[in-house]
Design a protein around this motif. Structure first.
Motif, PDB file in Angstrom:
ATOM      1  N   VAL A 125      -7.745   1.557 -44.831  1.00 19.64           N
ATOM      2  CA  VAL A 125      -7.524   2.549 -45.815  1.00 19.64           C
ATOM      3  C   VAL A 125      -7.887   4.001 -45.533  1.00 19.64           C
ATOM      4  CG1 VAL A 125      -7.348   0.596 -47.614  1.00 19.64           C
ATOM      5  CG2 VAL A 125      -9.423   1.769 -47.390  1.00 19.64           C
ATOM      6  N   ARG A 126      -8.662   4.052 -44.544  1.00 19.22           N
ATOM      7  CA  ARG A 126      -9.023   5.503 -44.264  1.00 19.22           C
ATOM      8  C   ARG A 126      -7.966   6.271 -43.843  1.00 19.22           C
ATOM      9  NH1 ARG A 126     -14.440   6.390 -42.966  1.00 19.22           N
ATOM     10  NH2 ARG A 126     -13.733   7.686 -41.420  1.00 19.22           N
ATOM     11  N   HIS A 127      -6.991   5.628 -43.342  1.00 18.67           N
ATOM     12  CA  HIS A 127      -5.743   6.298 -42.832  1.00 18.67           C
ATOM     13  C   HIS A 127      -4.981   7.120 -43.877  1.00 18.67           C
ATOM     14  CE1 HIS A 127      -5.546   5.071 -38.615  1.00 18.67           C
ATOM     15  NE2 HIS A 127      -5.930   3.978 -39.211  1.00 18.67           N
ATOM     16  N   VAL A 128      -5.489   7.074 -45.249  1.00 22.43           N
ATOM     17  CA  VAL A 128      -4.924   7.725 -46.327  1.00 22.43           C
ATOM     18  C   VAL A 128      -4.954   9.318 -46.149  1.00 22.43           C
ATOM     19  CG1 VAL A 128      -4.809   5.984 -48.028  1.00 22.43           C
ATOM     20  CG2 VAL A 128      -6.719   7.444 -47.933  1.00 22.43           C
ATOM     21  N   ILE A 129      -6.110   9.606 -45.447  1.00 19.18           N
ATOM     22  CA  ILE A 129      -6.384  11.117 -45.067  1.00 19.18           C
ATOM     23  C   ILE A 129      -6.170  11.273 -43.372  1.00 19.18           C
ATOM     24  CG2 ILE A 129      -8.408  12.943 -44.737  1.00 19.18           C
ATOM     25  CD1 ILE A 129      -7.662  11.946 -47.807  1.00 19.18           C
ATOM     26  N   HIS A 130      -5.133  11.930 -43.037  1.00 18.34           N
ATOM     27  CA  HIS A 130      -4.674  12.042 -42.008  1.00 18.34           C
ATOM     28  C   HIS A 130      -5.737  12.133 -41.106  1.00 18.34           C
ATOM     29  CE1 HIS A 130      -1.939  12.571 -38.556  1.00 18.34           C
ATOM     30  NE2 HIS A 130      -2.328  13.732 -38.184  1.00 18.34           N
ATOM     31  N   GLY A 131      -5.759  11.635 -39.584  1.00 16.99           N
ATOM     32  CA  GLY A 131      -6.614  11.796 -38.640  1.00 16.99           C
ATOM     33  C   GLY A 131      -8.298  11.060 -38.870  1.00 16.99           C
ATOM     34  N   LYS A 132      -8.432  10.662 -40.009  1.00 16.16           N
ATOM     35  CA  LYS A 132      -9.536   9.984 -40.541  1.00 16.16           C
ATOM     36  C   LYS A 132      -9.750   8.399 -40.327  1.00 16.16           C
ATOM     37  CE  LYS A 132     -11.462  13.820 -41.889  1.00 16.16           C
ATOM     38  NZ  LYS A 132     -12.625  14.658 -41.160  1.00 16.16           N
ATOM     39  N   GLY A 133      -8.516   7.869 -40.117  1.00 12.24           N
ATOM     40  CA  GLY A 133      -8.387   6.478 -39.922  1.00 12.24           C
ATOM     41  C   GLY A 133      -9.235   5.918 -38.613  1.00 12.24           C
ATOM     42  N   HIS A 134      -9.396   6.481 -37.642  1.00 12.17           N
ATOM     43  CA  HIS A 134     -10.148   6.232 -36.408  1.00 12.17           C
ATOM     44  C   HIS A 134     -11.465   6.776 -36.279  1.00 12.17           C
ATOM     45  CE1 HIS A 134      -6.587   3.954 -35.252  1.00 12.17           C
ATOM     46  NE2 HIS A 134      -5.910   4.883 -35.407  1.00 12.17           N
ATOM     47  N   TYR A 135     -12.541   5.961 -36.005  1.00 14.00           N
ATOM     48  CA  TYR A 135     -13.644   6.637 -35.828  1.00 14.00           C
ATOM     49  C   TYR A 135     -14.420   5.817 -34.663  1.00 14.00           C
ATOM     50  CZ  TYR A 135     -14.318   2.436 -38.883  1.00 14.00           C
ATOM     51  OH  TYR A 135     -14.221   0.980 -39.283  1.00 14.00           O
ATOM     52  N   PRO A 136     -15.605   6.355 -34.071  1.00  9.09           N
ATOM     53  CA  PRO A 136     -16.167   5.738 -33.112  1.00  9.09           C
ATOM     54  C   PRO A 136     -16.760   4.358 -33.425  1.00  9.09           C
ATOM     55  CG  PRO A 136     -17.051   7.957 -33.312  1.00  9.09           C
ATOM     56  CD  PRO A 136     -16.043   7.566 -34.558  1.00  9.09           C
ATOM     57  N   GLN A 137     -16.662   3.125 -32.593  1.00  5.81           N
ATOM     58  CA  GLN A 137     -17.211   2.016 -32.789  1.00  5.81           C
ATOM     59  C   GLN A 137     -18.506   2.168 -32.599  1.00  5.81           C
ATOM     60  OE1 GLN A 137     -15.830  -0.957 -34.012  1.00  5.81           O
ATOM     61  NE2 GLN A 137     -14.360   0.795 -34.663  1.00  5.81           N
ATOM     62  N   PRO A 138     -19.569   1.299 -33.273  1.00  7.02           N
ATOM     63  CA  PRO A 138     -20.953   1.385 -32.813  1.00  7.02           C
ATOM     64  C   PRO A 138     -21.278   0.714 -31.675  1.00  7.02           C
ATOM     65  CG  PRO A 138     -20.585  -0.038 -34.954  1.00  7.02           C
ATOM     66  CD  PRO A 138     -19.172   0.805 -34.283  1.00  7.02           C
ATOM     67  N   LYS A 139     -22.182   1.375 -30.791  1.00  5.67           N
ATOM     68  CA  LYS A 139     -22.634   0.721 -29.699  1.00  5.67           C
ATOM     69  C   LYS A 139     -23.396  -0.580 -29.625  1.00  5.67           C
ATOM     70  CE  LYS A 139     -22.319   5.072 -27.106  1.00  5.67           C
ATOM     71  NZ  LYS A 139     -23.050   6.077 -26.426  1.00  5.67           N
ATOM     72  N   LYS A 140     -23.070  -1.423 -28.917  1.00  4.28           N
ATOM     73  CA  LYS A 140     -23.638  -2.868 -29.001  1.00  4.28           C
ATOM     74  C   LYS A 140     -24.920  -2.841 -28.376  1.00  4.28           C
ATOM     75  CE  LYS A 140     -19.417  -5.176 -30.304  1.00  4.28           C
ATOM     76  NZ  LYS A 140     -18.571  -6.260 -30.248  1.00  4.28           N
TER      77      LYS A 140
END
Length: 136
Positions: A121-136
């Motif tokens: 649902v973060r895609h409702v704001i353009h460009g905000k859907g993808h974010y860095p994955q936490p490092k394991k």
């Protein structure tokens, strides 16, 4: 539903209810979405005409949730291709609400229906859907 014949609300028209109704209880209804984004996409809405999600009574919220839970179980039982769900509510014109009768979207999701569903649902704001994955 409103009994006012002058109410232009799509969800308050008895003929539309007859066409799209899947299930209902005393305080809420479940409708097929006429512009479904995936197979099984439906809407849970209060019987009472109310435009803002935050104006629903606790009883209406429970009635809507009951129908969402029921429909989720039915969909999972009859369609093994479903891998997840998005549940969404648009509140206000700035948030994309276009019919001002509260409705909660239940959208079945399947792996492969989008090239990268990360962020949902973060895609409702353009460009905000993808974010860095936490490092394991």
């Amino acid at each position: 539903m409103s009994n006012d014949p002058n109410n232009p609300c799509l969800f308050c028209r008895p003929e539309k209810k007859a066409d799209w109704l899947i299930a209902e209880n005393e305080l809420a209804m479940l409708w097929a979405d006429s512009n479904a984004v995936s197979e099984g996409h439906c809407l849970a809405l209060p019987q009472r005409h109310v435009g803002d999600f935050f104006e629903l009574t606790p009883e209406e919220l429970l009635a809507i949730n009951e129908l969402l839970q029921q429909r989720r179980a039915e969909l999972l039982q009859k369609d093994p291709t479903i891998d997840g769900f998005n549940v969404g509510i648009n509140v206000g014109k700035a948030a994309g609400q276009s019919i001002f009768h509260v409705h909660v979207h239940l959208i079945p999701r399947r792996f492969g229906d989008h090239p990268n569903p990360q962020g949902g649902v973060r895609h409702v704001i353009h460009g905000k859907g993808h974010y860095p994955q936490p490092k394991k």
